[in-house]
Design an enzyme around this catalytic site. Structure first.
Site, PDB file in Angstrom:
ATOM      1  N   LEU A  41       1.149  -0.969   0.091  1.00  0.00           N
ATOM      2  CA  LEU A  41      -0.068  -0.218   0.056  1.00  0.00           C
ATOM      3  C   LEU A  41       0.958   1.226  -0.107  1.00  0.00           C
ATOM      4  O   LEU A  41       1.925   1.357   0.756  1.00  0.00           O
ATOM      5  CB  LEU A  41      -0.911   0.003   1.346  1.00  0.00           C
ATOM      6  CG  LEU A  41      -1.824  -1.025   1.430  1.00  0.00           C
ATOM      7  CD1 LEU A  41      -2.886  -0.890   2.665  1.00  0.00           C
ATOM      8  CD2 LEU A  41      -2.979  -0.983   0.239  1.00  0.00           C
ATOM      9  N   ASP A  42       0.548   2.206  -0.779  1.00  0.00           N
ATOM     10  CA  ASP A  42       1.271   3.491  -0.920  1.00  0.00           C
ATOM     11  C   ASP A  42       1.403   3.948   0.571  1.00  0.00           C
ATOM     12  O   ASP A  42       0.454   3.722   1.377  1.00  0.00           O
ATOM     13  CB  ASP A  42       0.546   4.484  -1.877  1.00  0.00           C
ATOM     14  CG  ASP A  42       0.948   4.024  -3.242  1.00  0.00           C
ATOM     15  OD1 ASP A  42       1.643   3.063  -3.774  1.00  0.00           O
ATOM     16  OD2 ASP A  42       0.233   4.483  -4.132  1.00  0.00           O
ATOM     17  N   ALA A  43       2.331   4.849   0.901  1.00  0.00           N
ATOM     18  CA  ALA A  43       2.669   5.453   2.153  1.00  0.00           C
ATOM     19  C   ALA A  43       1.368   6.275   2.530  1.00  0.00           C
ATOM     20  O   ALA A  43       0.825   6.472   3.736  1.00  0.00           O
ATOM     21  CB  ALA A  43       3.773   6.421   1.996  1.00  0.00           C
TER      22      ALA A  43
END
Length: 244
Positions: A104-106
């Protein structure tokens, strides 16, 4: 029944180094099947009720965790700019070498699975498995009916990249919010699909993987181990809870 060296089993739990495991066995602190074992190389079964100082030891070959990922953390082992989600897990899990099942992206929050079982992780993330992943997104502009149709038919990016059909469900109470279910797990898939429809994603949270939903009792940054039944729910179709 398969047997393994006792020191190797203990070291594999992440609670002891190999040297610490051998020392504990030689000190008479370890029992297997109710009997004290003094030779670290003794072969025993993982099912033989292994205890250290009288306390049961979880000797499962793999470990599986559900994490409510908060924003500001990366789903990788190391990053120079932001902390890794691995920092949120207890020491034993980290020592076992757990890793994120997919990423998952930051700035994306929600359900994240971590494990040290490579075969399981591959099965979950492989496009062949077509595991459904559902996200809640907030967009900069309202969702349109044509967006739903476009994604259901399989969208095409300007560079010719073709995406599998995705299910877009607008929020009845907020036109700029929706749920989207995808099955490929490509890099920035949801953000790219929304961009194809002319929307920018302002926030995104993963709600479920297959039929496994994010535990509502977990606050951002909290985690718990998954049961075997929960692990298997990942491979079942996601369920509509009727609240959207």
């Amino acid at each position: 029944m398969t047997s393994e060296r006792l020191d190797r089993i203990l070291a594999g739990t992440g609670r002891y180094s190999r040297a610490e495991a051998r020392k504990a066995v030689r000190a008479g602190r370890v029992t297997a099947g109710g009997e004290t074992v003094l030779n670290p190389e003794t072969r025993v079964s993982r099912e033989s009720d292994i205890r250290v100082d009288g306390e049961p030891v979880d000797t499962a070959p793999f470990t599986y965790w559900m994490l409510h990922k908060p924003a500001g953390y990366v789903s990788s082992s190391e990053d120079e700019r932001l902390p890794s989600v691995l920092r949120l897990l207890p020491d034993p899990a980290r020592k076992r070498g757990v890793f994120c099942v997919g990423r998952l992206d930051a700035d994306v929050t929600g359900l994240l699975i971590l494990t040290d079982d490579g075969a399981y992780a591959h099965r979950v993330t492989s496009p062949r498995s077509s595991v459904e992943k559902t996200y809640e997104v907030t967009l900069d502009t309202p969702v349109r009916r044509e967006d739903v149709t476009r994604l259901a038919e399989g969208a095409v990016k300007s560079d010719g990249q073709i995406y599998r059909p995705a299910r877009l469900e607008p929020d009845e109470n907020d036109p700029c919010r929706a749920r989207i279910t995808v099955t490929e797990g490509r890099f920035h898939e949801v953000k790219n699909l929304m961009a194809i429809c002319g929307h920018k994603v302002l926030s995104m949270r993963r709600l479920s993987i297959g039929a496994l939903r994010l535990d509502p009792a977990l606050e951002p940054g909290q985690f718990r181990e998954l049961t075997e039944a929960e692990r298997n729910r990942v491979f079942l179709p996601c369920e509509n809870d009727g609240n959207h």
